[in-house]
Enzyme design. Sequence first.
Site, short mmCIF file in Angstrom:
data_model
loop_
_atom_site.label_atom_id
_atom_site.label_comp_id
_atom_site.label_asym_id
_atom_site.label_seq_id
_atom_site.Cartn_x
_atom_site.Cartn_y
_atom_site.Cartn_z
CE LYS A 83 -2.90 2.07 -2.80
NZ LYS A 83 -1.89 3.03 -2.57
CG LEU A 84 -4.64 -5.69 -7.08
CD1 LEU A 84 -5.62 -6.85 -7.10
CD2 LEU A 84 -3.50 -6.13 -7.89
#
Length: 217
Positions: A83-84
Site C-alpha cells: 500500500k502506497l
Amino acid sequence: MKFFVDTADVAAIAELNELGIIDGVTTNPSLILKSGRDITEVTREICAIVDGPVSAEVVALNAPEMIEEGRKLAQIAPNITIKLPLTWEGLKACKTLSGEGHMINVTLCFSANQALLAAKAGASFISPFIGRLDDINLDGMELIQDIRTIYDNYDFTTEILAASIRSVNHVTEAARIGADVMTAPPEVIHKLAQHPLTDKGLDAFMKDWEKTGQKIV
Ligand code: G3P
C-alpha cells in the site's frame, strides 16, 4: 463486489473469514497502532488466515525508501499487496514495484485525477476515501462514480477499492455504482445483516412456534 475487511484485529478477521465473505484485508499505520501488534507479526498472521490480498502500508515518504519497505513487506507472504500513498513519490514507487510484479494498492485518493495517475502507474487497486470526503461536506460517492466512468472509458484494469466506508449505506451506494471492492471495519460488515423487520418477524415466528408446543429435533 469483493469484500475486504479494514482492520488488523486478527480475531475479527478470522471470524468473518470463517463465514466465507471476506476476499481480502486492508491495514494502515493507524490500524497497526490500534492492534498494539508488531506490523510484521500481525500481517503474517493475517496472511495465513485470508487467501486474498492483504494490504500492508509503507511509511517512507520518498520513492527509494518506499520501494525498499515495499519489497520487505512483500516478503511476509505471497498475498501481500503493497500500500502506497497517492503522492508523486508514491506513484514512482508504484511504477517500480508493479513492474516487479507486486500487487499495489494506492491509498489516500481524493480526486479522479489522482485515480487516473495511479492506474497509469500500474496500481492493482485505487483506494478513494469516501468517509473522509463526506466528513468535509464533499461527496465521496461522486468520486467513486467519476473514477468508475473514467476507468471504463479507457478500459483501465485497476480495481476501485471503496475505502473509508463508515455506514451500510456507503456499501450499498458503492455497489450500485460498481466499485470492484469495498473495505469496511468489521462492525460495518456485521451491520449489513441487520434489519429491524427481520428481528420483528423472527420474534413473531418464535412466539407462534412456542404456542404449537412442537420441536424439530
Ligand atoms: O482503508 C482506509 C480506511 O481505513 C480509512 O478509514 O474511517 O479512517 O477514514 P477512516
